[in-house]
Motif scaffolding. Structure first.
Motif, PDB file in Angstrom:
ATOM      1  N   GLN A   1     -32.983   7.787  26.036  1.00 28.32           N
ATOM      2  CA  GLN A   1     -32.621   9.135  25.623  1.00 28.32           C
ATOM      3  C   GLN A   1     -31.210   9.099  25.066  1.00 28.32           C
ATOM      4  N   MET A   2     -31.059   9.507  23.823  1.00 31.72           N
ATOM      5  CA  MET A   2     -29.762   9.451  23.152  1.00 31.72           C
ATOM      6  C   MET A   2     -29.321  10.864  22.803  1.00 31.72           C
ATOM      7  N   ASN A   3     -28.235  11.291  23.396  1.00 34.57           N
ATOM      8  CA  ASN A   3     -27.666  12.619  23.157  1.00 34.57           C
ATOM      9  C   ASN A   3     -26.303  12.496  22.498  1.00 34.57           C
ATOM     10  N   SER A   4     -25.833  13.583  21.941  1.00 36.67           N
ATOM     11  CA  SER A   4     -24.513  13.624  21.306  1.00 36.67           C
ATOM     12  C   SER A   4     -24.331  12.454  20.336  1.00 36.67           C
ATOM     13  N   LEU A   5     -25.319  12.260  19.500  1.00 33.09           N
ATOM     14  CA  LEU A   5     -25.294  11.122  18.589  1.00 33.09           C
ATOM     15  C   LEU A   5     -24.160  11.239  17.576  1.00 33.09           C
ATOM     16  N   LYS A   6     -23.638  10.075  17.232  1.00 34.53           N
ATOM     17  CA  LYS A   6     -22.530   9.980  16.284  1.00 34.53           C
ATOM     18  C   LYS A   6     -22.971   9.126  15.088  1.00 34.53           C
ATOM     19  N   PRO A   7     -22.345   9.304  13.944  1.00 32.10           N
ATOM     20  CA  PRO A   7     -22.695   8.457  12.799  1.00 32.10           C
ATOM     21  C   PRO A   7     -22.589   6.966  13.114  1.00 32.10           C
ATOM     22  N   GLU A   8     -21.664   6.590  13.958  1.00 31.56           N
ATOM     23  CA  GLU A   8     -21.507   5.170  14.309  1.00 31.56           C
ATOM     24  C   GLU A   8     -22.631   4.637  15.191  1.00 31.56           C
ATOM     25  N   ASP A   9     -23.520   5.519  15.656  1.00 30.18           N
ATOM     26  CA  ASP A   9     -24.704   5.072  16.394  1.00 30.18           C
ATOM     27  C   ASP A   9     -25.814   4.628  15.440  1.00 30.18           C
ATOM     28  N   THR A  10     -25.615   4.806  14.151  1.00 31.60           N
ATOM     29  CA  THR A  10     -26.608   4.388  13.173  1.00 31.60           C
ATOM     30  C   THR A  10     -26.828   2.881  13.253  1.00 31.60           C
ATOM     31  N   ALA A  11     -28.083   2.490  13.458  1.00 30.02           N
ATOM     32  CA  ALA A  11     -28.411   1.077  13.633  1.00 30.02           C
ATOM     33  C   ALA A  11     -29.922   0.944  13.778  1.00 30.02           C
ATOM     34  N   VAL A  12     -30.374  -0.292  13.738  1.00 27.31           N
ATOM     35  CA  VAL A  12     -31.734  -0.599  14.159  1.00 27.31           C
ATOM     36  C   VAL A  12     -31.678  -0.887  15.658  1.00 27.31           C
ATOM     37  N   TYR A  13     -32.511  -0.199  16.396  1.00 29.10           N
ATOM     38  CA  TYR A  13     -32.532  -0.339  17.850  1.00 29.10           C
ATOM     39  C   TYR A  13     -33.720  -1.200  18.262  1.00 29.10           C
ATOM     40  N   TYR A  14     -33.446  -2.163  19.154  1.00 29.71           N
ATOM     41  CA  TYR A  14     -34.454  -3.097  19.622  1.00 29.71           C
ATOM     42  C   TYR A  14     -34.610  -2.990  21.137  1.00 29.71           C
ATOM     43  N   CYS A  15     -35.839  -3.084  21.593  1.00 30.27           N
ATOM     44  CA  CYS A  15     -36.036  -3.201  23.030  1.00 30.27           C
ATOM     45  C   CYS A  15     -36.233  -4.670  23.380  1.00 30.27           C
ATOM     46  N   ALA A  16     -35.964  -4.985  24.633  1.00 30.76           N
ATOM     47  CA  ALA A  16     -35.997  -6.361  25.092  1.00 30.76           C
ATOM     48  C   ALA A  16     -36.408  -6.410  26.556  1.00 30.76           C
ATOM     49  N   ALA A  17     -36.848  -7.580  26.973  1.00 31.78           N
ATOM     50  CA  ALA A  17     -37.271  -7.773  28.357  1.00 31.78           C
ATOM     51  C   ALA A  17     -36.709  -9.085  28.889  1.00 31.78           C
ATOM     52  N   GLY A  18     -36.453  -9.085  30.187  1.00 28.67           N
ATOM     53  CA  GLY A  18     -35.957 -10.292  30.843  1.00 28.67           C
ATOM     54  C   GLY A  18     -36.325 -10.265  32.309  1.00 28.67           C
ATOM     55  N   SER A  19     -36.199 -11.409  32.953  1.00 29.92           N
ATOM     56  CA  SER A  19     -36.653 -11.534  34.333  1.00 29.92           C
ATOM     57  C   SER A  19     -35.852 -10.637  35.288  1.00 29.92           C
ATOM     58  N   VAL A  20     -34.557 -10.520  35.058  1.00 25.74           N
ATOM     59  CA  VAL A  20     -33.707  -9.661  35.884  1.00 25.74           C
ATOM     60  C   VAL A  20     -32.709  -8.961  34.974  1.00 25.74           C
ATOM     61  N   ILE A  21     -32.015  -7.972  35.504  1.00 26.94           N
ATOM     62  CA  ILE A  21     -31.158  -7.136  34.669  1.00 26.94           C
ATOM     63  C   ILE A  21     -30.017  -7.937  34.039  1.00 26.94           C
ATOM     64  N   VAL A  22     -29.492  -8.936  34.741  1.00 30.59           N
ATOM     65  CA  VAL A  22     -28.427  -9.751  34.156  1.00 30.59           C
ATOM     66  C   VAL A  22     -28.947 -10.520  32.941  1.00 30.59           C
ATOM     67  N   VAL A  23     -30.157 -11.021  33.036  1.00 24.69           N
ATOM     68  CA  VAL A  23     -30.750 -11.776  31.933  1.00 24.69           C
ATOM     69  C   VAL A  23     -30.992 -10.868  30.739  1.00 24.69           C
ATOM     70  N   VAL A  24     -31.586  -9.716  30.959  1.00 25.36           N
ATOM     71  CA  VAL A  24     -31.911  -8.854  29.826  1.00 25.36           C
ATOM     72  C   VAL A  24     -30.648  -8.313  29.175  1.00 25.36           C
ATOM     73  N   THR A  25     -29.569  -8.228  29.917  1.00 30.22           N
ATOM     74  CA  THR A  25     -28.305  -7.742  29.358  1.00 30.22           C
ATOM     75  C   THR A  25     -27.654  -8.769  28.444  1.00 30.22           C
ATOM     76  N   THR A  26     -27.857 -10.044  28.721  1.00 29.45           N
ATOM     77  CA  THR A  26     -27.152 -11.106  28.005  1.00 29.45           C
ATOM     78  C   THR A  26     -28.051 -11.937  27.104  1.00 29.45           C
ATOM     79  N   THR A  27     -29.144 -12.436  27.626  1.00 34.07           N
ATOM     80  CA  THR A  27     -30.030 -13.328  26.864  1.00 34.07           C
ATOM     81  C   THR A  27     -31.485 -12.957  27.134  1.00 34.07           C
ATOM     82  N   PRO A  28     -31.940 -11.866  26.544  1.00 33.15           N
ATOM     83  CA  PRO A  28     -33.330 -11.438  26.785  1.00 33.15           C
ATOM     84  C   PRO A  28     -34.349 -12.520  26.449  1.00 33.15           C
ATOM     85  N   GLU A  29     -35.449 -12.476  27.163  1.00 28.67           N
ATOM     86  CA  GLU A  29     -36.502 -13.469  26.946  1.00 28.67           C
ATOM     87  C   GLU A  29     -37.516 -13.001  25.910  1.00 28.67           C
ATOM     88  N   PHE A  30     -37.654 -11.693  25.763  1.00 25.56           N
ATOM     89  CA  PHE A  30     -38.616 -11.136  24.823  1.00 25.56           C
ATOM     90  C   PHE A  30     -37.951 -10.010  24.031  1.00 25.56           C
TER      91      PHE A  30
END
Length: 121
Positions: free
Chosen positions: A81-110
């Motif tokens: 959920q994205m609120n108060s959007l700014k022009p600098e939020d313009t981008a392609v957004y990707y979802c990702a998955a990882g075994s644990v939250i540290v992994v998905v934050t740094t080096t997602p597996e999928f």
């Protein structure tokens, strides 16, 4: 796991959008999930992540207080959920998955394919 992001579009500054990422496969609830974004000419950057059970979440500083990540394991879907959007939020957004939250934050597996978010001023 295969990921399919949707929900992007064109919105005016100050507006809101909700991105969705649907995952295939019976093991969705075992993965931490995350969102990244890539603006033109810039590197892909971390936006938000959520643990497999939804009890923990991490956010990049530039979205804290504006974006919220959540998940529905019964629907195999994670949301941003994205609120108060700014022009600098313009981008392609990707979802990702990882075994644990540290992994998905740094080096997602999928990775899923991206969805374009454009914020006009």
């Amino acid at each position: 796991v295969q990921l399919q992001a949707s929900g992007g579009g064109l919105v005016q500054a100050g507006g809101s959008l909700r991105l969705s990422c649907a995952a295939s496969g019976p093991t969705f609830s075992r993965y931490a999930m995350g969102w990244f974004r890539q603006a033109p000419g810039k590197e892909r950057e971390f936006v938000a992540a959520i643990s497999w059970g939804g009890g923990r979440s991490n956010y990049a500083e530039f979205v804290k207080g504006r974006f919220t990540i959540s998940r529905d394991n019964a629907k195999n879907t994670v949301y941003l959920q994205m609120n108060s959007l700014k022009p600098e939020d313009t981008a392609v957004y990707y979802c990702a998955a990882g075994s644990v939250i540290v992994v998905v934050t740094t080096t997602p597996e999928f990775w899923g394919q991206g969805t374009q978010v454009t914020v006009s001023s």
